[in-house]
Design a protein around this motif. Sequence first.
Motif, PDB file in Angstrom:
ATOM      1  N   ALA A 220       0.854  -1.196   0.000  1.00 47.93           N
ATOM      2  CA  ALA A 220       0.000   0.000   0.000  1.00 47.93           C
ATOM      3  C   ALA A 220       0.883   1.237   0.000  1.00 47.93           C
ATOM      4  CB  ALA A 220      -0.919   0.003   1.213  1.00 47.93           C
ATOM      5  N   THR A 221       0.412   2.273  -0.680  1.00 52.85           N
ATOM      6  CA  THR A 221       1.124   3.544  -0.755  1.00 52.85           C
ATOM      7  C   THR A 221       0.312   4.614  -0.027  1.00 52.85           C
ATOM      8  OG1 THR A 221       2.114   2.967  -2.884  1.00 52.85           O
ATOM      9  CG2 THR A 221       2.104   5.298  -2.277  1.00 52.85           C
ATOM     10  N   TYR A 222       0.957   5.298   0.899  1.00 51.86           N
ATOM     11  CA  TYR A 222       0.312   6.363   1.661  1.00 51.86           C
ATOM     12  C   TYR A 222       1.036   7.676   1.376  1.00 51.86           C
ATOM     13  CZ  TYR A 222      -1.236   2.184   4.117  1.00 51.86           C
ATOM     14  OH  TYR A 222      -1.740   0.946   4.428  1.00 51.86           O
ATOM     15  N   ARG A 223       0.253   8.714   1.080  1.00 52.05           N
ATOM     16  CA  ARG A 223       0.799  10.036   0.787  1.00 52.05           C
ATOM     17  C   ARG A 223       0.376  10.991   1.894  1.00 52.05           C
ATOM     18  NH1 ARG A 223       2.383   9.969  -4.606  1.00 52.05           N
ATOM     19  NH2 ARG A 223       2.449  12.262  -4.655  1.00 52.05           N
ATOM     20  N   ILE A 224       1.377  11.534   2.588  1.00 51.32           N
ATOM     21  CA  ILE A 224       1.124  12.401   3.746  1.00 51.32           C
ATOM     22  C   ILE A 224       1.638  13.803   3.430  1.00 51.32           C
ATOM     23  CG2 ILE A 224       1.595  12.803   6.175  1.00 51.32           C
ATOM     24  CD1 ILE A 224       2.156   9.344   4.866  1.00 51.32           C
ATOM     25  N   PRO A 225       0.772  14.827   3.400  1.00 55.27           N
ATOM     26  CA  PRO A 225       1.233  16.204   3.156  1.00 55.27           C
ATOM     27  C   PRO A 225       2.099  16.708   4.315  1.00 55.27           C
ATOM     28  CG  PRO A 225      -1.141  15.995   2.807  1.00 55.27           C
ATOM     29  CD  PRO A 225      -0.688  14.753   3.497  1.00 55.27           C
ATOM     30  N   VAL A 226       3.161  17.409   3.949  1.00 51.12           N
ATOM     31  CA  VAL A 226       4.066  18.011   4.928  1.00 51.12           C
ATOM     32  C   VAL A 226       4.137  19.507   4.617  1.00 51.12           C
ATOM     33  CG1 VAL A 226       6.374  18.014   5.932  1.00 51.12           C
ATOM     34  CG2 VAL A 226       5.400  15.880   5.041  1.00 51.12           C
ATOM     35  N   VAL A 227       3.623  20.336   5.521  1.00 51.59           N
ATOM     36  CA  VAL A 227       3.600  21.786   5.331  1.00 51.59           C
ATOM     37  C   VAL A 227       4.421  22.418   6.447  1.00 51.59           C
ATOM     38  CG1 VAL A 227       2.173  23.845   5.098  1.00 51.59           C
ATOM     39  CG2 VAL A 227       1.328  21.635   4.268  1.00 51.59           C
ATOM     40  N   LEU A 228       5.456  23.173   6.074  1.00 54.26           N
ATOM     41  CA  LEU A 228       6.348  23.808   7.040  1.00 54.26           C
ATOM     42  C   LEU A 228       5.969  25.268   7.224  1.00 54.26           C
ATOM     43  CD1 LEU A 228       9.796  22.340   5.907  1.00 54.26           C
ATOM     44  CD2 LEU A 228       8.078  21.349   7.426  1.00 54.26           C
ATOM     45  N   PRO A 229       6.506  25.921   8.259  1.00 53.08           N
ATOM     46  CA  PRO A 229       6.234  27.349   8.462  1.00 53.08           C
ATOM     47  C   PRO A 229       6.827  28.197   7.340  1.00 53.08           C
ATOM     48  CG  PRO A 229       7.072  26.333  10.470  1.00 53.08           C
ATOM     49  CD  PRO A 229       7.255  25.337   9.371  1.00 53.08           C
ATOM     50  N   PRO A 230       6.331  29.435   7.160  1.00 56.09           N
ATOM     51  CA  PRO A 230       6.881  30.315   6.117  1.00 56.09           C
ATOM     52  C   PRO A 230       8.367  30.573   6.332  1.00 56.09           C
ATOM     53  CG  PRO A 230       4.809  31.190   6.951  1.00 56.09           C
ATOM     54  CD  PRO A 230       5.181  30.047   7.855  1.00 56.09           C
ATOM     55  N   ALA A 231       9.087  30.682   5.202  1.00 53.82           N
ATOM     56  CA  ALA A 231      10.526  30.981   5.194  1.00 53.82           C
ATOM     57  C   ALA A 231      11.334  29.939   5.958  1.00 53.82           C
ATOM     58  CB  ALA A 231      10.796  32.368   5.752  1.00 53.82           C
ATOM     59  N   ALA A 232      10.859  28.675   6.008  1.00 55.96           N
ATOM     60  CA  ALA A 232      11.625  27.614   6.661  1.00 55.96           C
ATOM     61  C   ALA A 232      12.950  27.411   5.926  1.00 55.96           C
ATOM     62  CB  ALA A 232      10.820  26.319   6.693  1.00 55.96           C
ATOM     63  N   PHE A 233      14.006  27.205   6.698  1.00 57.16           N
ATOM     64  CA  PHE A 233      15.355  27.172   6.127  1.00 57.16           C
ATOM     65  C   PHE A 233      16.149  26.054   6.775  1.00 57.16           C
ATOM     66  CE2 PHE A 233      19.818  28.263   6.244  1.00 57.16           C
ATOM     67  CZ  PHE A 233      20.076  28.719   4.960  1.00 57.16           C
ATOM     68  N   GLY A 234      16.771  25.170   5.984  1.00 59.22           N
ATOM     69  CA  GLY A 234      17.671  24.161   6.530  1.00 59.22           C
ATOM     70  C   GLY A 234      17.212  22.743   6.246  1.00 59.22           C
ATOM     71  N   GLN A 235      17.743  21.814   7.055  1.00 55.47           N
ATOM     72  CA  GLN A 235      17.447  20.395   6.938  1.00 55.47           C
ATOM     73  C   GLN A 235      16.317  20.019   7.892  1.00 55.47           C
ATOM     74  OE1 GLN A 235      18.795  17.943   4.981  1.00 55.47           O
ATOM     75  NE2 GLN A 235      20.133  19.354   3.866  1.00 55.47           N
ATOM     76  N   PHE A 236      15.435  19.134   7.444  1.00 54.88           N
ATOM     77  CA  PHE A 236      14.300  18.707   8.250  1.00 54.88           C
ATOM     78  C   PHE A 236      14.188  17.181   8.190  1.00 54.88           C
ATOM     79  CE2 PHE A 236      13.499  22.963   6.753  1.00 54.88           C
ATOM     80  CZ  PHE A 236      13.093  23.626   7.898  1.00 54.88           C
ATOM     81  N   GLU A 249      11.880   6.766   8.692  1.00 56.46           N
ATOM     82  CA  GLU A 249      12.362   8.136   8.862  1.00 56.46           C
ATOM     83  C   GLU A 249      13.222   8.528   7.664  1.00 56.46           C
ATOM     84  OE1 GLU A 249      13.642   9.637  12.848  1.00 56.46           O
ATOM     85  OE2 GLU A 249      15.560   9.936  11.834  1.00 56.46           O
ATOM     86  N   THR A 250      13.104   9.767   7.234  1.00 56.16           N
ATOM     87  CA  THR A 250      13.922  10.298   6.148  1.00 56.16           C
ATOM     88  C   THR A 250      14.076  11.805   6.348  1.00 56.16           C
ATOM     89  OG1 THR A 250      14.183  10.418   3.742  1.00 56.16           O
ATOM     90  CG2 THR A 250      11.980  10.760   4.602  1.00 56.16           C
ATOM     91  N   THR A 251      14.966  12.408   5.569  1.00 58.62           N
ATOM     92  CA  THR A 251      15.248  13.831   5.705  1.00 58.62           C
ATOM     93  C   THR A 251      15.019  14.532   4.370  1.00 58.62           C
ATOM     94  OG1 THR A 251      17.593  13.502   5.196  1.00 58.62           O
ATOM     95  CG2 THR A 251      16.944  13.437   7.519  1.00 58.62           C
ATOM     96  N   PHE A 252      14.838  15.841   4.435  1.00 58.62           N
ATOM     97  CA  PHE A 252      14.725  16.684   3.245  1.00 58.62           C
ATOM     98  C   PHE A 252      15.160  18.085   3.633  1.00 58.62           C
ATOM     99  CE2 PHE A 252      10.782  17.205   5.500  1.00 58.62           C
ATOM    100  CZ  PHE A 252      10.416  18.519   5.302  1.00 58.62           C
ATOM    101  N   SER A 253      15.315  18.929   2.647  1.00 62.13           N
ATOM    102  CA  SER A 253      15.792  20.296   2.890  1.00 62.13           C
ATOM    103  C   SER A 253      14.853  21.301   2.255  1.00 62.13           C
ATOM    104  CB  SER A 253      17.210  20.481   2.336  1.00 62.13           C
ATOM    105  OG  SER A 253      17.221  20.270   0.940  1.00 62.13           O
ATOM    106  N   ALA A 254      14.918  22.535   2.759  1.00 62.48           N
ATOM    107  CA  ALA A 254      14.138  23.647   2.210  1.00 62.48           C
ATOM    108  C   ALA A 254      14.977  24.908   2.320  1.00 62.48           C
ATOM    109  CB  ALA A 254      12.817  23.810   2.964  1.00 62.48           C
ATOM    110  N   TYR A 255      15.266  25.510   1.166  1.00 64.63           N
ATOM    111  CA  TYR A 255      16.077  26.727   1.132  1.00 64.63           C
ATOM    112  C   TYR A 255      15.390  27.761   0.236  1.00 64.63           C
ATOM    113  CZ  TYR A 255      19.791  23.903   3.165  1.00 64.63           C
ATOM    114  OH  TYR A 255      20.533  23.086   3.991  1.00 64.63           O
ATOM    115  N   PRO A 256      14.896  28.855   0.778  1.00 65.67           N
ATOM    116  CA  PRO A 256      14.275  29.910  -0.044  1.00 65.67           C
ATOM    117  C   PRO A 256      15.330  30.759  -0.738  1.00 65.67           C
ATOM    118  CG  PRO A 256      14.216  30.521   2.279  1.00 65.67           C
ATOM    119  CD  PRO A 256      14.791  29.133   2.222  1.00 65.67           C
ATOM    120  N   TRP A 257      15.903  30.221  -1.842  1.00 62.80           N
ATOM    121  CA  TRP A 257      17.018  30.899  -2.492  1.00 62.80           C
ATOM    122  C   TRP A 257      16.631  32.271  -3.019  1.00 62.80           C
ATOM    123  CZ3 TRP A 257      21.271  29.000  -0.992  1.00 62.80           C
ATOM    124  CH2 TRP A 257      21.450  27.626  -0.825  1.00 62.80           C
TER     125      TRP A 257
END
Length: 368
Positions: A220-236, A249-257
């Motif tokens: 089975a495949t489950y899709r879970i939305p992940v919404v971070l705060p505005p201007a989130a910066f770094g590794q999550f 568990e896994t990691t991802f990044s968000a950089y508002p270039w």
Amino acid sequence: MRARSIAVLLAAALVVQPAASARPAAAAPVRAAEPGVTVEPGAAAAGTTARVRGSSWTPGATVQVQVCGANAVHGSADCDTERGVTAMVAPAGTFEAGLTVGAPPVACPCVVRVGTLPGGTGPPAAATTPLTVEGHPVERIVRDVVPVRADVVGLEVVGGGDRAELFGGRPRRTLVLRIRNSGAEPIENAPLVVGWGAEDTPDSPLDAPRTGTLQPGQTATYRIPVVLPPAAFGQFVVGGRYAGSVPFETTFSAYPWGLIGANALAALLLLFGIRLALGRWAAARRRRRRGAVASPVHHQVAAPAAPAVELTDVLGFLDSVAPSPSGAYVVDRAELIGYLERRTGEVLEPVDNEALDRFLAPPRGGAA
């Protein structure tokens, strides 16, 4: 003889019976108090700290303190073991511990569960107290949960990178989780707990879908939305548990270039403006200095000394060139001598050449 023996025995019984009845009744054994536990505050959000206190525990024992879902009816399988803490019981039978509230692997009702660790002093003991984990789902407790056999066959975070996110908008991702039933029995409505975190602990809960029924061998495949705060910066980090016993568990990044570039450009423009302002200020200061040198204030800067001549030389010059063709002086010689003597204190000393030139200048309308 036989009657006499019977009489003696009866007399002995009468003597012994009062003595036996005079004995005090044996005191009933005092039942030891059950171990207890309290938590403050009684309601807390994931990531905050609660204070846990216990009483009537075995002195010297070591206890483990955890936040559990489903009222901890399945033991540690319902508990957030990653953020569990241990404490030593004092000689008075009490303990106190600070506990970071986390999201347990199953839904609430939630409790703080305290239990003695094996190998310690005293008999095993456990106690719970209610705790409301704010934001954590609440569901009906299923007591006959059978341990499942499931594997995580896919885990990735997709999405992101749109224009709004580049300039400080909310980063939006989707966690794609693929679970395969590796057992021989169907898995029905297994709890799925998911969260995200800014460091290495996914302690901010996310809304997870219902898992439904997973047949043996099915994925089975489950899709879970992940919404971070505005201007989130770094590794999550994002992760959780499936069926209470399958972690992921896994990691991802968000950089508002875009926002970073705009801020860098604004900083460069600010530095350029400051440099221009400093250059203009320095140029104005240099102009003021040049103006002060060109137009000195009389009472601050002394005039340069004028060349001087001897009075005898002046008189000789007048005698040779000053007379007119008729022999008369164009300039009154006596008046000139008196003027020069007044300026030099009647001593033939050097005189001011510029003052002499002004004095010898022909008057307006006079002969040259």
